[in-house]
Design a protein around this motif. Structure first.
Motif: not given
Length: 332
Positions: A126, A128, A130-131, A134, A169-170, A173
């Motif tokens: 990811s 990001k 935050e992702t 996670a 989830m990702n 992206e």
């Protein structure tokens, strides 16, 4: 006299040895080792560097010409640079690579390059924070991005950046990763979500197919196929049609299996040969090493093991059983 080689009963030549140097990792990616309380192998169960060198020398004498160091996370193994330096000097070796999560690579890239490492593949699921947190349970995205940049700054070729795509989830992206490839010149390789987690929670509904990934990228950027360097390459490769830097790779072992041209053999951190990521059988070479077997005996064991290699992984068959060992124990 005919020189013995590693060749399976389907005629596939084994040219690539993947070496897991440790089962340990500093990330806890949910699709690999999500359990914080996992029991690691004891030090005496892991192959020593001398043992890894011996197996590598014998494999290369039998036709292997590529070595890849994996884990777990190879950078957590103490003095990994010393192993790289020794491996790089084995006559007949053409390519020495490493797959890493990239955390902390910024301060070690130069030493790894000087030791003789040729290429680096970096996992990053990811862009990001935050992702990323996670997925990995770690706040380390910037460290990974710094590692990607540092690897090129010290002279490594642009790394392959591996992204496991997981629906919900990702997967949003995918096109952003394509932008990242264009901006940095790296090859981003999208990998289908595979059943290799230690919780055995793999759910096919979370799989994003390689074809879907391509479709999502081409909604933003037109791609042009690139010929593979060899039939055994796992990734379908694409350049950007407008000539922008960077590449895209698609590794689709679930929906587009590439078993027919497989050239890989895996050595686990605890000294077992595996003929496939999804094999249910380990072949204990550590026992031979520690019984002081001769090089010829060890070589014959490797030849015999390769002859047991199956035609394919059977993920899509009704009788498929997920292997008990996770990616961290096997080596990717």
């Amino acid at each position: 006299m005919i020189r013995p080689v590693l060749q399976d009963k389907f005629g596939r030549m084994i040219k690539d040895l993947r070496i897991s140097v440790t089962d340990r990792c500093n990330f806890r990616c949910f699709y690999c080792i999500p359990d914080e309380n996992i029991v690691w192998k004891r030090k005496q169960e892991l192959l020593t560097y001398d043992e890894i060198i011996l197996v590598s020398e014998i494999a290369i004498s039998l036709g292997v010409d590529k070595l890849r160091l994996t884990g777990g996370e190879p950078l957590v193994r103490k003095d990994i640079e010393s192993l790289i330096a020794r491996l790089s000097k084995i006559p007949g070796l053409c390519d020495l690579a490493m797959t890493t999560n990239g955390a902390g690579l910024k301060t070690r890239a130069s030493v790894l390059r000087s030791a003789g490492l040729n290429r680096i593949t970096i996992s990053c699921d990811s862009l990001k924070p935050e992702t990323f947190r996670a997925i990995t349970k770690r706040d380390a995205l910037q460290s990974v991005l710094d590692g990607i940049e540092a690897s090129m700054a010290v002279g490594f070729p642009p790394p392959k950046v591996n992204c496991v795509v997981i629906r919900g989830m990702n997967d949003d992206e995918v096109a952003d990763f394509a932008d990242f490839a264009r901006a940095t010149g790296v090859c981003v390789r999208f990998i289908e979500y595979m059943p290799l987690d230690n919780g055995h929670q793999w759910d096919r509904r979370m799989l994003v197919s390689g074809r879907e990934v391509l479709q999502r990228i081409e909604e933003r950027h037109k791609l042009a196929p690139i010929d593979r360097n060899s039939p055994s390459e796992t990734a379908l490769k694409y350049a950007f049609a407008d000539g922008a830097p960077g590449e895209i790779g698609i590794i689709a072992p679930v929906t587009m299996p590439f078993c027919g041209a497989c050239s890989r053999l895996r050595l686990t951190a605890d000294g077992n040969l595996r003929t496939c990521l999804f094999s249910m059988v380990d072949h204990n070479i550590r026992k031979l090493l520690r019984a002081r077997a001769t090089r010829d005996q060890i070589g014959q064991f490797m030849i015999d093991t390769v002859l047991k290699k199956k035609a394919g992984h059977r993920i899509n068959e009704p009788d498929f059983i997920q292997p008990p060992r996770t990616m961290s124990f096997i080596g990717g």
